[in-house]
Design a protein around this motif. Structure first.
Motif, short mmCIF file in Angstrom:
data_model
loop_
_atom_site.label_atom_id
_atom_site.label_comp_id
_atom_site.label_asym_id
_atom_site.label_seq_id
_atom_site.Cartn_x
_atom_site.Cartn_y
_atom_site.Cartn_z
N ARG A 98 33.75 -23.20 13.08
CA ARG A 98 34.47 -22.76 11.88
C ARG A 98 34.50 -21.23 11.78
O ARG A 98 33.86 -20.63 10.93
CB ARG A 98 33.83 -23.36 10.63
N TYR A 99 35.25 -20.60 12.67
CA TYR A 99 35.42 -19.15 12.61
C TYR A 99 36.70 -18.74 13.31
O TYR A 99 37.17 -19.40 14.23
CB TYR A 99 34.22 -18.42 13.22
N SER A 100 37.28 -17.62 12.83
CA SER A 100 38.50 -17.07 13.44
C SER A 100 38.39 -15.56 13.63
O SER A 100 39.35 -14.91 14.04
CB SER A 100 39.71 -17.37 12.55
N PHE A 101 37.20 -15.01 13.34
CA PHE A 101 36.99 -13.56 13.39
C PHE A 101 35.51 -13.32 13.63
O PHE A 101 34.69 -14.22 13.44
CB PHE A 101 37.44 -12.94 12.05
N ARG A 102 35.18 -12.11 14.06
CA ARG A 102 33.78 -11.72 14.16
C ARG A 102 33.60 -10.35 13.51
O ARG A 102 34.22 -9.39 13.93
CB ARG A 102 33.29 -11.68 15.61
N HIS A 103 32.78 -10.32 12.47
CA HIS A 103 32.44 -9.07 11.80
C HIS A 103 31.07 -8.63 12.29
O HIS A 103 30.07 -9.30 12.06
CB HIS A 103 32.42 -9.27 10.29
N ARG A 104 31.06 -7.48 12.99
CA ARG A 104 29.81 -7.02 13.63
C ARG A 104 29.21 -8.13 14.47
O ARG A 104 28.00 -8.35 14.48
CB ARG A 104 28.83 -6.52 12.58
N CYS A 105 30.09 -8.83 15.15
CA CYS A 105 29.78 -9.92 16.09
C CYS A 105 29.33 -11.21 15.42
O CYS A 105 29.11 -12.21 16.10
CB CYS A 105 28.75 -9.47 17.13
N ARG A 106 29.25 -11.24 14.11
CA ARG A 106 28.91 -12.48 13.42
C ARG A 106 30.19 -13.26 13.11
O ARG A 106 31.14 -12.70 12.55
CB ARG A 106 28.14 -12.20 12.12
N PRO A 107 30.23 -14.55 13.46
CA PRO A 107 31.46 -15.33 13.24
C PRO A 107 31.77 -15.52 11.77
O PRO A 107 30.88 -15.74 10.95
CB PRO A 107 31.15 -16.67 13.92
N GLN A 108 33.06 -15.41 11.44
CA GLN A 108 33.55 -15.62 10.08
C GLN A 108 34.89 -16.34 10.13
O GLN A 108 35.66 -16.15 11.06
CB GLN A 108 33.77 -14.29 9.35
N ALA A 109 35.15 -17.14 9.13
CA ALA A 109 36.46 -17.79 8.99
C ALA A 109 37.28 -17.01 7.97
O ALA A 109 37.13 -17.21 6.77
CB ALA A 109 36.30 -19.24 8.55
N LEU A 110 38.11 -16.08 8.44
CA LEU A 110 38.97 -15.31 7.55
C LEU A 110 40.34 -15.94 7.40
O LEU A 110 41.02 -15.75 6.40
CB LEU A 110 39.15 -13.87 8.06
N ASP A 111 40.76 -16.67 8.41
CA ASP A 111 42.09 -17.30 8.44
C ASP A 111 41.92 -18.75 8.04
O ASP A 111 41.10 -19.47 8.62
CB ASP A 111 42.69 -17.18 9.84
N HIS A 112 42.71 -19.17 7.07
CA HIS A 112 42.53 -20.50 6.50
C HIS A 112 43.87 -21.24 6.41
O HIS A 112 44.92 -20.62 6.23
CB HIS A 112 41.92 -20.42 5.11
#
Length: 312
Positions: free
Chosen positions: A248-262
């Motif tokens: 469940r991720y579409s981006f990495r902020h400071r290499c931590r996975p995040q789901a920004l796109d939904h």
């Protein structure tokens, strides 16, 4: 001054983001079955033309633009399996999407373009590429005139698309305010106002509805999640829930996975979703992205794809 310049040249490479470690290998999404049609969303990483139209515009050279258009066409036709509908963010104008569709046509995928200019001072817009069997009945902008502290509430007004085939439903494509400056009350307030206005609008709609795009927010991330939590009150179903948690991720902020796109769907479309997939190979590859100027990889976001069953 000379010593300062030398120090600058040594320090700048140190502060640029590097590729993250232990990244998932590049991987495309499955091809749709004969009885499925697909919708994908992808941030195009500030796809610009060669003209400088404003102070904040950073045009590309003709050579770089040509390579980026070709790389995007290869990515859409290849790893993304030429989705029937592709919601895009961070593209400067319709002309660029038409260049992209021309390259896709050479590969046998014939798309049409939807884009309406927004209010972004740097020129970024949201848009849509679509192909058969999809037919569009109407297109409009939502909240384009809505103000906030003397400015537009939405720099990139949501794009409302009424889809006629393969079934009747509404698609809204969004790119909400980034979290840059989130510590400032006005930035936090703007993000909350966008989410609240959209959530309230959803509550007023009848019939099948999909909201897709870059929401610039995710769950379980403190203050950054406030706008996600507000929009979640709309009652729509978030399709990340159809994937295993590690995916469940579409981006990495400071290499931590995040789901920004939904991609969110209304209850009357939820049963039509046969599966969901995310591409891999873009996020976390900062050195490669900046070094290739957006050619390999093509974005700092991965794509999210939903498969709808034509039988339901």
């Amino acid at each position: 001054m000379r010593h300062l310049l030398i120090i600058y040249l040594f320090l700048v490479p140190l502060v640029l983001p590097a590729d993250c470690r232990n990244l998932a290998p590049a991987q495309g999404v499955p091809a749709p079955q004969a009885d499925e049609w697909t919708l994908a969303t992808l941030n195009l990483w500030r796809l610009r033309d060669t003209r400088k139209d404003s102070r904040l515009d950073e045009p590309l050279s003709a050579a770089v633009l040509n390579r980026r258009i070709q790389a995007l066409a290869d990515f859409i036709a290849g790893p993304l399996q030429a989705p029937h509908m592709l919601a895009v963010q961070e593209v400067e104008n319709r002309e660029l999407l038409e260049k992209l569709t021309a390259r896709l046509a050479r590969k046998g995928h014939h798309y049409r373009v939807v884009l309406k200019e927004g209010n972004d001072p740097s020129g970024m817009d949201v848009g849509l590429l679509y192909r058969q069997p999809v037919r569009i009945a109407s297109v409009s902008r939502l909240f384009a005139e809505q103000g906030f502290h003397g400015h537009s509430l939405f720099s990139r007004p949501p794009l409302r698309v009424t889809v006629q085939d393969p079934r009747q439903w509404q698609l809204v494509i969004v790119h909400l305010r980034s979290a840059r400056g989130l510590h400032k009350p006005q930035v936090h307030g703007k993000r909350q106002s966008q989410a609240a206005l959209l959530a309230n609008w959803v509550g007023e709609q009848d019939g099948p509805l999909v909201m897709a795009g870059d929401f610039n927010t995710t769950w379980d991330a403190g203050r950054f999640s406030a706008s996600y939590e507000r929009f979640a009150e709309s009652g729509l179903f978030n399709l990340w829930q159809r994937l295993p948690e590690p995916e469940r991720y579409s981006f990495r902020h400071r290499c931590r996975p995040q789901a920004l796109d939904h991609i969110w769907v209304s209850a009357d479309l939820k049963m039509s979703v046969s599966r969901v997939a995310a591409s891999r190979g873009n996020v976390g590859r900062y050195d490669s992205l900046y070094g290739s100027q957006g050619v390999a990889p093509v974005s700092d976001h991965d794509a999210l794809v939903v498969y709808f069953s034509a039988k339901k």
